[in-house]
Design a protein around this motif. Structure first.
Motif, PDB file in Angstrom:
ATOM      1  N   THR A  33      -4.074  -2.826  16.436  1.00 13.49           N
ATOM      2  CA  THR A  33      -5.297  -3.608  16.363  1.00 13.49           C
ATOM      3  C   THR A  33      -6.493  -2.685  16.410  1.00 13.49           C
ATOM      4  O   THR A  33      -6.373  -1.519  16.774  1.00 13.49           O
ATOM      5  N   ARG A  34      -7.641  -3.243  16.076  1.00 13.60           N
ATOM      6  CA  ARG A  34      -8.862  -2.423  16.095  1.00 13.60           C
ATOM      7  C   ARG A  34      -9.120  -1.839  17.470  1.00 13.60           C
ATOM      8  O   ARG A  34      -9.611  -0.754  17.604  1.00 13.60           O
ATOM      9  N   SER A  35      -8.763  -2.582  18.499  1.00 13.59           N
ATOM     10  CA  SER A  35      -9.065  -2.109  19.849  1.00 13.59           C
ATOM     11  C   SER A  35      -8.321  -0.820  20.171  1.00 13.59           C
ATOM     12  O   SER A  35      -8.758  -0.052  20.995  1.00 13.59           O
ATOM     13  N   SER A  36      -7.184  -0.584  19.495  1.00 11.84           N
ATOM     14  CA  SER A  36      -6.459   0.651  19.769  1.00 11.84           C
ATOM     15  C   SER A  36      -7.108   1.854  19.089  1.00 11.84           C
ATOM     16  O   SER A  36      -6.743   2.982  19.351  1.00 11.84           O
ATOM     17  N   HIS A  37      -8.061   1.610  18.174  1.00 13.24           N
ATOM     18  CA  HIS A  37      -8.721   2.718  17.464  1.00 13.24           C
ATOM     19  C   HIS A  37     -10.162   2.934  17.915  1.00 13.24           C
ATOM     20  O   HIS A  37     -10.781   3.874  17.497  1.00 13.24           O
TER      21      HIS A  37
ATOM     22  N   SER B 171       0.831  -1.201   0.000  1.00 12.45           N
ATOM     23  CA  SER B 171       0.000   0.000   0.000  1.00 12.45           C
ATOM     24  C   SER B 171       0.867   1.253   0.000  1.00 12.45           C
ATOM     25  O   SER B 171       0.633   2.190  -0.768  1.00 12.45           O
ATOM     26  N   GLY B 172       1.876   1.278   0.858  1.00 12.53           N
ATOM     27  CA  GLY B 172       2.773   2.423   0.913  1.00 12.53           C
ATOM     28  C   GLY B 172       3.558   2.612  -0.377  1.00 12.53           C
ATOM     29  O   GLY B 172       3.706   3.731  -0.868  1.00 12.53           O
ATOM     30  N   VAL B 173       4.045   1.498  -0.953  1.00 12.12           N
ATOM     31  CA  VAL B 173       4.814   1.584  -2.197  1.00 12.12           C
ATOM     32  C   VAL B 173       3.953   2.146  -3.328  1.00 12.12           C
ATOM     33  O   VAL B 173       4.371   3.059  -4.050  1.00 12.12           O
ATOM     34  N   LEU B 174       2.742   1.618  -3.484  1.00 15.98           N
ATOM     35  CA  LEU B 174       1.860   2.115  -4.550  1.00 15.98           C
ATOM     36  C   LEU B 174       1.505   3.584  -4.346  1.00 15.98           C
ATOM     37  O   LEU B 174       1.495   4.368  -5.300  1.00 15.98           O
ATOM     38  N   THR B 175       1.244   3.961  -3.111  1.00 12.13           N
ATOM     39  CA  THR B 175       0.939   5.360  -2.814  1.00 12.13           C
ATOM     40  C   THR B 175       2.158   6.236  -3.095  1.00 12.13           C
ATOM     41  O   THR B 175       2.033   7.347  -3.629  1.00 12.13           O
ATOM     42  N   GLY B 176       3.350   5.747  -2.767  1.00 14.74           N
ATOM     43  CA  GLY B 176       4.581   6.483  -3.048  1.00 14.74           C
ATOM     44  C   GLY B 176       4.826   6.650  -4.533  1.00 14.74           C
ATOM     45  O   GLY B 176       5.192   7.747  -5.000  1.00 14.74           O
ATOM     46  N   ILE B 177       4.607   5.586  -5.305  1.00 16.30           N
ATOM     47  CA  ILE B 177       4.761   5.678  -6.759  1.00 16.30           C
ATOM     48  C   ILE B 177       3.769   6.695  -7.322  1.00 16.30           C
ATOM     49  O   ILE B 177       4.129   7.554  -8.132  1.00 16.30           O
ATOM     50  N   GLY B 178       2.521   6.592  -6.894  1.00 14.24           N
ATOM     51  CA  GLY B 178       1.500   7.528  -7.368  1.00 14.24           C
ATOM     52  C   GLY B 178       1.821   8.967  -7.000  1.00 14.24           C
ATOM     53  O   GLY B 178       1.643   9.882  -7.812  1.00 14.24           O
ATOM     54  N   THR B 179       2.328   9.179  -5.802  1.00 16.80           N
ATOM     55  CA  THR B 179       2.674  10.523  -5.349  1.00 16.80           C
ATOM     56  C   THR B 179       3.847  11.088  -6.143  1.00 16.80           C
ATOM     57  O   THR B 179       3.804  12.235  -6.603  1.00 16.80           O
ATOM     58  N   ALA B 180       4.905  10.288  -6.302  1.00 15.08           N
ATOM     59  CA  ALA B 180       6.082  10.753  -7.045  1.00 15.08           C
ATOM     60  C   ALA B 180       5.720  11.075  -8.491  1.00 15.08           C
ATOM     61  O   ALA B 180       6.146  12.103  -9.030  1.00 15.08           O
ATOM     62  N   ALA B 181       4.939  10.194  -9.101  1.00 15.96           N
ATOM     63  CA  ALA B 181       4.540  10.429 -10.489  1.00 15.96           C
ATOM     64  C   ALA B 181       3.654  11.671 -10.597  1.00 15.96           C
ATOM     65  O   ALA B 181       3.792  12.466 -11.538  1.00 15.96           O
ATOM     66  N   PHE B 182       2.763  11.853  -9.638  1.00 13.95           N
ATOM     67  CA  PHE B 182       1.899  13.035  -9.643  1.00 13.95           C
ATOM     68  C   PHE B 182       2.721  14.320  -9.519  1.00 13.95           C
ATOM     69  O   PHE B 182       2.491  15.293 -10.246  1.00 13.95           O
TER      70      PHE B 182
ATOM     71  N   GLY C  74      -3.158   2.039  -3.990  1.00 11.30           N
ATOM     72  CA  GLY C  74      -2.465   2.137  -2.710  1.00 11.30           C
ATOM     73  C   GLY C  74      -3.383   2.551  -1.578  1.00 11.30           C
ATOM     74  O   GLY C  74      -3.317   2.006  -0.475  1.00 11.30           O
ATOM     75  N   LEU C  75      -4.265   3.503  -1.843  1.00  8.05           N
ATOM     76  CA  LEU C  75      -5.168   3.966  -0.789  1.00  8.05           C
ATOM     77  C   LEU C  75      -6.273   2.956  -0.483  1.00  8.05           C
ATOM     78  O   LEU C  75      -6.714   2.843   0.666  1.00  8.05           O
ATOM     79  N   VAL C  76      -6.703   2.201  -1.487  1.00  7.98           N
ATOM     80  CA  VAL C  76      -7.672   1.123  -1.236  1.00  7.98           C
ATOM     81  C   VAL C  76      -7.040   0.060  -0.344  1.00  7.98           C
ATOM     82  O   VAL C  76      -7.659  -0.418   0.613  1.00  7.98           O
ATOM     83  N   LEU C  77      -5.800  -0.309  -0.643  1.00 14.20           N
ATOM     84  CA  LEU C  77      -5.100  -1.277   0.219  1.00 14.20           C
ATOM     85  C   LEU C  77      -4.902  -0.721   1.626  1.00 14.20           C
ATOM     86  O   LEU C  77      -5.011  -1.456   2.609  1.00 14.20           O
ATOM     87  N   TYR C  78      -4.597   0.574   1.726  1.00 11.18           N
ATOM     88  CA  TYR C  78      -4.442   1.211   3.036  1.00 11.18           C
ATOM     89  C   TYR C  78      -5.735   1.094   3.836  1.00 11.18           C
ATOM     90  O   TYR C  78      -5.717   0.720   5.015  1.00 11.18           O
ATOM     91  N   ALA C  79      -6.847   1.404   3.205  1.00  5.08           N
ATOM     92  CA  ALA C  79      -8.142   1.290   3.894  1.00  5.08           C
ATOM     93  C   ALA C  79      -8.399  -0.147   4.319  1.00  5.08           C
ATOM     94  O   ALA C  79      -8.942  -0.399   5.406  1.00  5.08           O
ATOM     95  N   ASP C  80      -7.990  -1.096   3.479  1.00  8.99           N
ATOM     96  CA  ASP C  80      -8.207  -2.501   3.797  1.00  8.99           C
ATOM     97  C   ASP C  80      -7.386  -2.940   5.013  1.00  8.99           C
ATOM     98  O   ASP C  80      -7.908  -3.612   5.902  1.00  8.99           O
ATOM     99  N   VAL C  81      -6.114  -2.550   5.079  1.00  9.00           N
ATOM    100  CA  VAL C  81      -5.316  -2.956   6.235  1.00  9.00           C
ATOM    101  C   VAL C  81      -5.788  -2.258   7.502  1.00  9.00           C
ATOM    102  O   VAL C  81      -5.732  -2.844   8.594  1.00  9.00           O
ATOM    103  N   ARG C  82      -6.286  -1.049   7.371  1.00  6.53           N
ATOM    104  CA  ARG C  82      -6.875  -0.382   8.543  1.00  6.53           C
ATOM    105  C   ARG C  82      -8.113  -1.124   9.013  1.00  6.53           C
ATOM    106  O   ARG C  82      -8.313  -1.350  10.202  1.00  6.53           O
ATOM    107  N   ARG C  83      -8.969  -1.511   8.044  1.00  4.88           N
ATOM    108  CA  ARG C  83     -10.199  -2.228   8.382  1.00  4.88           C
ATOM    109  C   ARG C  83      -9.891  -3.560   9.050  1.00  4.88           C
ATOM    110  O   ARG C  83     -10.547  -3.962   9.998  1.00  4.88           O
TER     111      ARG C  83
END
Length: 160
Positions: A146-150, A9-20, A62-71
């Motif tokens: 973990t979810r309990s921390s959020h 997720s971080g790598v894809l977001t980083g690639i997207g950010t750098a390219a943007f 990248g952001l979809v994967l980020y949301a998924d790992v948060r979920r």
């Protein structure tokens, strides 16, 4: 490994950010180059559009994967930031070495001495890659949030 999705997720977001940033600053605002400069300006503009679309696809994925790992409650923030730095630096080093020098499809700038630009561009890329590697090593010792921390503590339900 649970951290893999976080890092990807971080790598894809980083690639997207750098390219943007590359597309917006160097292609559109400064007009230094197009993604593909070996043809007409019209072809260069079309290549910029395709490049821009690809960067947004990487960002969305990248952001979809980020949301998924948060979920799922498996986000390791330091691993995500490490992946982001790897994506930023990896894109920049690939662009500066393979696209600029290897393929020669464009340069950072034209009509100037390229050495300072190349050293700066690739030097920043190496620093970002080093920062990403450092953060990933540090993250290998961390535990996922973990979810309990959020979430707020729950109270016992009342029965009627």
């Amino acid at each position: 490994m649970k951290r893999t999705r976080t890092v990807v997720s971080g790598v894809l977001t980083g690639i997207g950010t750098a390219a943007f940033i590359d597309e917006t600053v160097f292609h559109q605002l400064l007009h230094w180059h197009h993604f593909y400069d070996k043809s007409t300006t019209d072809v260069g503009l079309v290549s910029d559009g395709l490049f821009h679309a690809g960067s947004w696809l990487a960002m969305v994925a990248g952001l979809v994967l980020y949301a998924d790992v948060r979920r799922r409650g498996t986000l390791v923030p330091r691993a995500w930031w490490g992946g982001l730095c790897l994506g930023l630096g990896g894109f920049q080093l690939y662009d500066g070495t393979f696209q600029h020098k290897g393929l020669g499809i464009h340069q950072i700038r034209y009509g100037v001495d390229l050495a300072p630009y190349d050293w700066t561009w690739n030097g920043i890329a190496v620093l970002l890659l080093a920062a990403g590697a450092f953060l990933l090593v540090r993250a290998s010792r961390a535990t996922p949030r973990t979810r309990s921390s959020h979430t707020a503590p729950t109270t016992a339900s009342r029965s009627r």
